[in-house]
Structures are given as structure tokens and as C-alpha cells.
Write an enzyme that holds these catalytic residues in place. Sequence first.
Site, short mmCIF file in Angstrom:
data_model
loop_
_atom_site.label_atom_id
_atom_site.label_comp_id
_atom_site.label_asym_id
_atom_site.label_seq_id
_atom_site.Cartn_x
_atom_site.Cartn_y
_atom_site.Cartn_z
N HIS A 10 5.11 -24.91 55.96
CA HIS A 10 6.08 -25.52 55.06
C HIS A 10 7.43 -25.48 55.77
O HIS A 10 8.21 -24.54 55.62
CB HIS A 10 6.14 -24.74 53.74
N ARG A 26 6.55 -29.36 39.79
CA ARG A 26 5.13 -29.03 39.79
C ARG A 26 4.78 -28.09 38.63
O ARG A 26 5.65 -27.46 38.05
CB ARG A 26 4.75 -28.35 41.11
N SER A 62 12.94 -24.48 48.69
CA SER A 62 13.75 -25.56 48.14
C SER A 62 15.20 -25.11 47.96
O SER A 62 15.47 -24.02 47.47
CB SER A 62 13.16 -25.97 46.79
N ARG A 108 15.05 -36.41 42.98
CA ARG A 108 14.43 -36.57 44.30
C ARG A 108 14.44 -38.02 44.75
O ARG A 108 14.57 -38.94 43.95
CB ARG A 108 12.96 -36.12 44.24
N LYS A 111 1.84 -32.04 47.26
CA LYS A 111 1.56 -30.63 47.50
C LYS A 111 0.08 -30.30 47.34
O LYS A 111 -0.41 -29.32 47.90
CB LYS A 111 2.41 -29.76 46.56
N ASP A 147 9.26 -31.61 55.94
CA ASP A 147 8.71 -30.67 54.97
C ASP A 147 7.38 -30.01 55.35
O ASP A 147 7.20 -28.83 55.07
CB ASP A 147 8.54 -31.38 53.62
N LYS A 183 16.54 -27.24 54.31
CA LYS A 183 15.47 -27.63 55.25
C LYS A 183 15.57 -29.10 55.66
O LYS A 183 15.49 -29.45 56.82
CB LYS A 183 14.13 -27.33 54.58
N THR A 184 15.74 -29.97 54.66
CA THR A 184 15.84 -31.41 54.93
C THR A 184 17.17 -31.75 55.56
O THR A 184 17.25 -32.47 56.57
CB THR A 184 15.64 -32.21 53.63
#
Length: 525
Positions: free
Chosen positions: A216, A55, A234, A317, A197, A253, A238-239
Amino acid sequence: MSVIDELGEVGVNDVKKVYHNISYDKLFDLELRNKEGSVTDNGTMSVDTGVFTGRSPKDKYFVDQPPSNKYIAWGEINHPIKKEIFDELFEVAKKQLSGKELFVQDVFCGASENSKKSIRVISEVAWQAHFVKNMFIVPSDEELKNFKPDFTLFVASKTTNEKWKEHGLNSEVFVVFNIEENIAVIGGTWYGGEIKKGVFSMMNYWLPLEGKLGMHCSANVGKEGDVALFFGLSGTGKTTLSTDPNRALIGDDEHGWDDKGVFNFEGGCYAKVINLDPNSEPEIYAAIRRNALLENVVMDENGKVDYSDKSKTENTRVSYPINHIENHCSTLQAGHPKNIIFLTADAFGVLPPVSKLTKEQAMYYFLSGYTAKVAGTERGITEPVATFSSCFGEPFLPLHPTVYAKLLGEKIDEHNVNVFLVNTGWSGGSYGVGKRMSIKATRNCITAILDGSINSSDFETLPVFNLSVPKSLEGVDSNILNPRNTWADKKEYDSTRDKLASMFIKNFQKYITKESDYSKYGPKL
């Protein structure tokens, strides 16, 4: 009125053709026809996002106008832009999109009937439509008949703002939001995450004004209906950690929390694939197949992907529809959480693998949103660097962080939620000396939280950070539960701990107000 007519009404003219809500197969064919990507050896489409592989947070602006300007927390994250400049940039984007073949995707953001928003995304790139189809909730044919967008995103990646210096902006890239007109415009960047996002930021504007919380975090649910939330920046897991063969994945997410419970904003997952290993992350590895979309990976002439190759970016990704995860929650929503887990990758090697937080400590660590970048991930970083991102998602919060923290605290109280801090980072020393916590050890900590066995452990309180840690847990070496025990040089541990504590204390000063002061629940020197 047809979509072409609607586009003409806003000033996107002479559109050659509109591909409106087309199938995956058709998108795949057009991606190949337009030479937008290559196909891997297992049939997955792979694309490059150009110069931008992440981003552009400094290029994100909101129109400064009432009534939204009285709610937005202006500053380093949320930059104001004049309405006249927004209009000028919108004209630049419309000129770029005119006379082209366009892709229009109509999707929902939010699985909750009471909280969802209808989103339309318009672009001239097939793979961006593919990305949107992967990442959001695809309406049924019946729902599409009466679909009216609450918010529209115009993605004009192939144009830039040549007058950016004259406009006083950061660069030729622009990601601009007009809340009152329910429009956002993206120019100059191809990165798919900017779309995702951007919509997330808007959900985080709308929901709190209705008394609902945008988060988030990832979420999953057990066979008994017990919901767990995993907050983390990140690279904290988390994933990975929410993808559990024994629990149904709600999402990886972005979620909301309303009066009915937790719901996914999205209909897909956007996982990092750098160093992806089929043994430690089999569900994610298996999800990479036809209809998934890889970004910025490196493959050989036979289409075999080298997931360890970071020559294009560390931020490789994959996006895929959530039904690529075998054990997912089909409704994308469940009840109120039983457990909340804050994930941090502490590269200083100071924080314990798991600790139980009081509600007040939860507020402190939620507002702090700590993790650490390690040497090598960014140019110029040679030792761990503390990163604080309030609510574990500060770049996506249009309102002040304390708005979200207050909502979280109220919901923790109302639903009697347990909160834990889990360190997926380093043990036995800082990055370069110690070792990364094994996924197996972290998973066993998570299991103890989810099955409740951690609550019957004996706990000790660590000095300075005042964190309550278990003395033993099944499947976890007891020596690593107190991080000081893992350091050969105890004085070095104490010195590093105090250094990190001072960073926490300094960072938290901005959240202390007359009405609210959680600083006493953080570390003390």
C-alpha cells in the site's frame, strides 16, 4: 461464448444488454441518460456514492474453506463466512443483476507481465464501470481478444442482505470473497473504493505465496532510474508527495515488488480532494477533467466545485487515468527501489519531520504503520487519536502482517535500500496548539532524501524514540528538525512524547514472537 451466455451459465439471467468494455464517451452518455451524476463546469462527471462514502471493513468476509483458510489471518480484519452463506448471498446478487442492462469491464491488475491478474467487474451502474476503467489497467484490443478472467467481481449495489442477522453478519451490506472459486460479490454499498480495495486484497493474498510483495504505497522514478516508494495511511500525503514534476509517477496507491522491480497494480489514481488547492497540488488539480470521476463533492448550480465543502463527507475523491498526470511512467513499472519513505501525520507533534531508519527500525515502523486522526474527522474525536495499521494497509492484508514484513526485510537487504520516516503532521505542539508541517518543508525533506544530500548531514539521536535526525537540511528551518525545539513548553513535549511512546509499545506486543522480536528497535521508556 458471448458474455451474456457466460452470465447465464452462472445464473445471471435475462440480461437486457451488456455494455462490454465500452469507451469513456459512451459511459459518459449513459451516466447522463441514467441520471447517475452531474457534470462540473470543466466537463468532469461527478457522482454521489450514496449512504456509504467510504469502505465497510466490518462487512468484508472470506469463505472459510481449504486451502485458503490455512493462509488467511483470521481476526478483526479478515472475517470467516460459511460457504453456504456465500452461496446464498451470491444468489441475492445474481437475482438483482438479472433482467438488467449490465456493464462489464475487463482489466488487468498489475503492470508486470509475470505478476498481473486478469479481472472482470460486472455491475448495473455506468459510473462504477467508469471507475474500474479509470483505476485498473485497460488491455489493448489484441489482449482483449483472448481475455479470460482470473477473478470476477459481481457488484450488486442496489440489493442488500435482509437475512444478515440470521446469518450472524455485521449488517445488510456484504463484501464477500470465495478465493477457491475466484469470485467476489459486493452488495448494499455503492462506494467505488470497495471494488478497488477488494482486488487489492486479493493481490495481497496471491503475491506473497509466490514470494512477491504487495504494498500500500505510491511510487515514482527519477531521471537516473532511481525508484522511491511512499508508504502511508490516508491523509499522510502519499498521493501528493509522489506526484512530483521532476519525477515520473509510477502510481499513487498500490504496487507489487517482484524479481524485476516495482510495478503499479493500477492504471489510475484515486486522490482525496478535500481542500484541494491548485497552487500546492497543481498536477492533481489539472488531472480533474473529462474522463475523471469525482465522488461526493459539492458544486453550485453552474457546476463549480467547492473543494472545501465537506458537508457530504471528508472523504471526497477523484479517480482519473494515470495519463492525466503529465509526468507519469508510461510502463507503470521500474527497477528496485533506492529509497523507501514511511509517511505519518503525527497529530501529537512528537515525531521529527524526517529521520533515517536502520533496517531493523524499518521493520518496526512498517509493522506499526502509525499515523494519528485529529479532532473533527470523526464524531467523538476531540483530541489526537493514535492509529496503527500494520504495513500501512492492515485492512487489505489477508495474510499475517509478519509475512509482508519478512518479505520487505529480505528485499531491503537484497537491494540495499535506504529507509526514512517522514512526519507530515504537526510541529510546535499537538493538534489545536501546534501547526501542520508545511508541504514546502516536507517536500524539501523528500528532495534531500531523493538527491542523497541528507546522507551527508550530521545526525543526532533523539531520546526515547531513538530516531536519527539530521541537524540541518537545505531549504528546511533547522529549528524544526528536532521537534522538541519547536515546543514552547518542553516538559509538555516530554510528557506527550512518552505518552505516544507507550502507545507504540502497547500496540507492538502482538508482533512479538519467539522467532521475531523487533520491539527493541522501537521507543523505550
